[in-house]
Design an enzyme around this catalytic site. Sequence first.
Site, PDB file in Angstrom:
ATOM      1  N   GLN A 195       0.823  -1.211   0.000  1.00  0.00           N
ATOM      2  CA  GLN A 195       0.000   0.000   0.000  1.00  0.00           C
ATOM      3  C   GLN A 195       0.857   1.261   0.000  1.00  0.00           C
ATOM      4  OE1 GLN A 195      -3.302   0.580  -0.240  1.00  0.00           O
ATOM      5  NE2 GLN A 195      -3.812  -1.574  -0.396  1.00  0.00           N
ATOM      6  N   HIS A 217      -0.229  -3.283  -9.174  1.00  0.00           N
ATOM      7  CA  HIS A 217      -1.568  -2.732  -9.443  1.00  0.00           C
ATOM      8  C   HIS A 217      -2.040  -1.718  -8.415  1.00  0.00           C
ATOM      9  CE1 HIS A 217      -4.451  -5.090  -6.785  1.00  0.00           C
ATOM     10  NE2 HIS A 217      -3.367  -5.824  -6.638  1.00  0.00           N
ATOM     11  N   CYS A 341     -13.414 -10.416   1.311  1.00  0.00           N
ATOM     12  CA  CYS A 341     -12.616 -11.557   0.870  1.00  0.00           C
ATOM     13  C   CYS A 341     -12.853 -11.761  -0.623  1.00  0.00           C
ATOM     14  CB  CYS A 341     -12.956 -12.793   1.683  1.00  0.00           C
ATOM     15  SG  CYS A 341     -14.613 -13.382   1.392  1.00  0.00           S
TER      16      CYS A 341
HETATM   17  N1  PLP Z   1      -0.551  -6.578   1.052  1.00  0.00           N
HETATM   18  C1  PLP Z   1      -1.338  -5.494   1.155  1.00  0.00           C
HETATM   19  C2  PLP Z   1      -1.079  -4.511   2.256  1.00  0.00           C
HETATM   20  C3  PLP Z   1      -2.382  -5.289   0.244  1.00  0.00           C
HETATM   21  O1  PLP Z   1      -3.174  -4.229   0.374  1.00  0.00           O
HETATM   22  C4  PLP Z   1      -2.579  -6.244  -0.779  1.00  0.00           C
HETATM   23  C5  PLP Z   1      -3.720  -6.122  -1.711  1.00  0.00           C
HETATM   24  O2  PLP Z   1      -4.783  -5.684  -1.343  1.00  0.00           O
HETATM   25  C6  PLP Z   1      -1.713  -7.346  -0.854  1.00  0.00           C
HETATM   26  C7  PLP Z   1      -0.713  -7.474   0.073  1.00  0.00           C
HETATM   27  C8  PLP Z   1      -1.855  -8.373  -1.928  1.00  0.00           C
HETATM   28  O3  PLP Z   1      -1.380  -7.887  -3.163  1.00  0.00           O
HETATM   29  P1  PLP Z   1      -1.885  -8.526  -4.538  1.00  0.00           P
HETATM   30  O4  PLP Z   1      -3.274  -8.043  -4.758  1.00  0.00           O
HETATM   31  O5  PLP Z   1      -0.918  -7.992  -5.564  1.00  0.00           O
HETATM   32  O6  PLP Z   1      -1.787  -9.997  -4.417  1.00  0.00           O
END
Ligand code: PLP
Length: 395
Positions: A195, A217, A341
Amino acid sequence: MTASMPDLCYLDHAATTPVRPEVAEAMAPFAAGRFGNPSGGHRAAAAARLALEEARESVAESMGCDPGEVVFTGGGTEADNLAVLGTLAAAAEAGVQVDAVCSAVEHPAVREPARAAAKGWFGAGGAPVGLREAPVLPDGTIDLQALEGLLEPTVALVSVMLANNEVGTVQPLAEVVAAARRRAPRAVVHTDAVQAAAWLDLSTAAAGCDLVSVSAHKLGGPKGVGALVARGGTRLRPLLLGGGQERDRRSGTQNVAGAVGLATALRLAGVDREAEGARVGALRDRLATGLVAAVDGLVVTVPGVRALPGHCHVLVPGADREELLVLLDAEGICVSAGSSCASGALEPSHVLAAMGIDGGAARGALRFSLGRATTEAEIERALAAVPAAVDRLRH
Ligand code: PLP
């Protein structure tokens, strides 16, 4: 907000962001013309390999590490899993007890693998893994004193996110690293910077960490690609076995277009980080004060100074978040409750629970997350729509 969805008021940038045009442009050649497999021996392969290695150098520059320390992954979840399971598996090989310490507000991509390791995910043969969760204060920042108490020489992994996905709280990471080095000298320190990457300069903010996860992303890049920075030869047991790509740390033919997209998105984020942080932070503050003024009883969960510039998490008493999300969606306003989720169903938030927010108050939790594409007009639109939606639900 975007060219393809002009009617949308998109305030869910913490979930994902639109791909920046410059990123799409940089990626385009690798879908067709430069399609080679970077591991091959001929000129088509060499062209892809050159692009991959240039992307690696660029990511390294953005993250403040050596190119050889960048492991491209299939996103943030995989980077986090590799950090947690890869570190604990490598430590457990020695056959002695290993402990892991995570904050109580980690994303499931850290929390679940850590819990799985503690439940014996490595199977018979690996040493047992003990898991301890460091509590947080009411604003979501880690309780440093409590953390110190959990750290000891058996700790092999400390994982504390740089900024929280639900409420946006930025952690005092340098202090976490210092405490870990002092009290758990063998520990590998990991931070999930997924984030934070859009808003903070990771070459300084995550400088002391051995492992740093990012995902394209969340900052104007494509979905399904990320990276784990593994500094100074940090020992990691790979999760994916095969052709030995990424210096044996992540087998599988690399996503060249994705790596180029990640590199471009990280580089662009650095170009105007301060100016955009200030602009978006001011819009977020306008949203927060406007909501407090217009909605009776609404509270801002984390003060703006403690959060990322794009995050505005609020609690709306007397309104159910699920119903609120539906009403706002009908108005073209995309926000989130922050803890859904994969099915989109809303889960009870372990983050809010850790911050001491009870289930009743958490029912009215809403997360607005602004990004580079956010305009003043969108904020005004949200400020008109949210009080009306809350009114409808309350009466
Ligand atoms: N870690 C955090 C703090 C996130 O906000 C997210 C996604 O929401 C992730 C990990 C997971 O990333 P990804 O969507 O690229 O798998």
